[in-house]
Scaffold this motif. Structure first.
Motif, PDB file in Angstrom:
ATOM      1  N   GLY A 149       0.863  -1.157   0.003  1.00  0.00           N
ATOM      2  CA  GLY A 149      -0.057   0.037   0.023  1.00  0.00           C
ATOM      3  C   GLY A 149       0.914   1.324  -0.135  1.00  0.00           C
ATOM      4  N   ILE A 150       0.388   2.342   0.203  1.00  0.00           N
ATOM      5  CA  ILE A 150       0.876   3.724   0.247  1.00  0.00           C
ATOM      6  C   ILE A 150       0.423   4.606   1.373  1.00  0.00           C
ATOM      7  N   THR A 151       1.074   5.361   2.058  1.00  0.00           N
ATOM      8  CA  THR A 151       0.667   6.220   3.178  1.00  0.00           C
ATOM      9  C   THR A 151       0.764   7.700   2.508  1.00  0.00           C
ATOM     10  N   ILE A 152      -0.453   8.386   2.754  1.00  0.00           N
ATOM     11  CA  ILE A 152      -0.535   9.834   2.336  1.00  0.00           C
ATOM     12  C   ILE A 152      -0.447  10.586   3.384  1.00  0.00           C
ATOM     13  N   GLU A 153       0.402  11.713   3.409  1.00  0.00           N
ATOM     14  CA  GLU A 153       0.612  12.800   4.483  1.00  0.00           C
ATOM     15  C   GLU A 153       0.010  14.124   3.766  1.00  0.00           C
ATOM     16  N   GLN A 176      -2.693   8.827   6.396  1.00  0.00           N
ATOM     17  CA  GLN A 176      -3.482   7.695   6.074  1.00  0.00           C
ATOM     18  C   GLN A 176      -2.985   6.632   5.383  1.00  0.00           C
ATOM     19  N   HIS A 177      -2.881   5.495   5.750  1.00  0.00           N
ATOM     20  CA  HIS A 177      -2.353   4.468   5.054  1.00  0.00           C
ATOM     21  C   HIS A 177      -3.204   3.968   3.852  1.00  0.00           C
ATOM     22  N   LEU A 178      -3.121   3.775   2.625  1.00  0.00           N
ATOM     23  CA  LEU A 178      -4.165   3.486   1.738  1.00  0.00           C
ATOM     24  C   LEU A 178      -3.789   1.976   1.363  1.00  0.00           C
ATOM     25  N   PRO A 179      -4.698   1.185   1.117  1.00  0.00           N
ATOM     26  CA  PRO A 179      -4.273  -0.227   0.839  1.00  0.00           C
ATOM     27  C   PRO A 179      -3.763  -0.366  -0.581  1.00  0.00           C
ATOM     28  N   ALA A 189      -1.999   0.908  -6.298  1.00  0.00           N
ATOM     29  CA  ALA A 189      -1.769   0.294  -7.621  1.00  0.00           C
ATOM     30  C   ALA A 189      -2.468   1.253  -8.775  1.00  0.00           C
ATOM     31  N   ARG A 190      -3.570   1.895  -8.520  1.00  0.00           N
ATOM     32  CA  ARG A 190      -4.392   2.657  -9.077  1.00  0.00           C
ATOM     33  C   ARG A 190      -3.432   3.820  -9.194  1.00  0.00           C
ATOM     34  N   LEU A 191      -2.925   4.390  -8.187  1.00  0.00           N
ATOM     35  CA  LEU A 191      -2.083   5.787  -8.294  1.00  0.00           C
ATOM     36  C   LEU A 191      -0.949   5.669  -9.103  1.00  0.00           C
ATOM     37  N   LEU A 192      -0.185   4.507  -9.027  1.00  0.00           N
ATOM     38  CA  LEU A 192       1.059   4.040  -9.684  1.00  0.00           C
ATOM     39  C   LEU A 192       0.894   3.867 -11.059  1.00  0.00           C
ATOM     40  N   ASP A 193      -0.157   2.982 -11.440  1.00  0.00           N
ATOM     41  CA  ASP A 193      -0.612   2.964 -12.871  1.00  0.00           C
ATOM     42  C   ASP A 193      -0.879   3.984 -13.395  1.00  0.00           C
ATOM     43  N   ILE A 210      -7.956  10.035  -7.415  1.00  0.00           N
ATOM     44  CA  ILE A 210      -7.545   8.861  -7.009  1.00  0.00           C
ATOM     45  C   ILE A 210      -7.361   8.926  -5.716  1.00  0.00           C
ATOM     46  N   ALA A 211      -6.505   9.802  -5.035  1.00  0.00           N
ATOM     47  CA  ALA A 211      -6.172   9.979  -3.811  1.00  0.00           C
ATOM     48  C   ALA A 211      -7.311  10.191  -3.056  1.00  0.00           C
ATOM     49  N   ALA A 212      -8.239  11.126  -3.694  1.00  0.00           N
ATOM     50  CA  ALA A 212      -9.652  11.702  -2.919  1.00  0.00           C
ATOM     51  C   ALA A 212     -10.438  10.602  -2.805  1.00  0.00           C
ATOM     52  N   GLU A 213     -10.671   9.458  -3.679  1.00  0.00           N
ATOM     53  CA  GLU A 213     -11.385   8.422  -3.646  1.00  0.00           C
ATOM     54  C   GLU A 213     -10.874   7.423  -2.446  1.00  0.00           C
ATOM     55  N   GLY A 214      -9.649   7.260  -2.356  1.00  0.00           N
ATOM     56  CA  GLY A 214      -8.888   6.328  -1.275  1.00  0.00           C
ATOM     57  C   GLY A 214      -9.285   7.002   0.037  1.00  0.00           C
ATOM     58  N   LEU A 215      -8.882   8.251   0.308  1.00  0.00           N
ATOM     59  CA  LEU A 215      -9.030   9.129   1.531  1.00  0.00           C
ATOM     60  C   LEU A 215     -10.350   8.722   1.896  1.00  0.00           C
TER      61      LEU A 215
END
Length: 184
Positions: free
Chosen positions: A96-100, A124-127, A132-136, A150-155
């Motif tokens: 996953g990925i962590t967003i601050e 927040q840590h996103l699964p 994968a969606r962000l990196l792709d 994409i980040a907004a949907e995850g948060l």
């Protein structure tokens, strides 16, 4: 580049196992090697082939500030591609990925609740599926606005809706980003 693209590049650079070449001569040698020739390296940097050859031989020691920046950026972009790919793969599949971020979050929710946007500091840590969606999207050349969506949907799903356990009809607007840092 935008704030999301830069942050993803920085997060990827944090996975390097060895430091970048320090001197301009070492950086130029690396760039010539990976570009497979002085002509290609010169075209990338916007300088003459002869100038590249002088850097490789050590005849020129200090590049102009704008050339030094371009050289460092090109080297960073090509440095340790397998390490970079492995870190992205791990983030997209298991880690996953962590967003601050510090940004303005607004809401559309049920009547009677407040929907006034306000600045929030969120870590927040996103699964892996959001990673994968962000990196792709980043690899496909998505705009910063698309990455932000994409980040907004995850948060929205992970932080605000708590994976569907609360606030079922909530829609989150993610705007006015003060800063954002990503890590995987």
């Amino acid at each position: 580049m935008g704030i999301f693209s830069d942050s993803l590049d920085k997060a990827t650079a944090n996975t390097f196992t060895r430091p970048l070449p320090k001197t301009p001569q070492a950086q130029m040698r690396f760039l010539v090697k990976t570009a497979k020739g002085t002509r290609t390296a010169a075209d990338m940097l916007g300088i003459s082939q002869r100038t590249v050859e002088r850097y490789v031989k050590g005849q020129i020691k200090q590049p102009r500030p704008e050339l030094a920046t371009r050289l460092t950026n090109e080297v960073r972009r090509r440095w340790q591609p397998r390490v970079r790919a492995k870190a992205r793969q791990q983030a997209a599949t298991t880690g996953g990925i962590t967003i601050e971020t510090r940004a303005r979050f607004g809401y559309t929710a049920a009547p009677g609740t407040t929907d006034d946007a306000r600045i929030r500091l969120i870590t927040q840590h996103l699964p892996p599926d959001y990673a994968a969606r962000l990196l792709d999207a980043h690899a496909a050349g998505a705009t910063d606005q698309q990455l932000q969506q994409i980040a907004a949907e995850g948060l929205q799903e992970i932080y605000f809706k708590d994976r569907g356990r609360r606030a079922a009809g909530l829609q989150v607007a993610f705007t006015d980003i003060d800063y954002i840092e990503l890590d995987f």
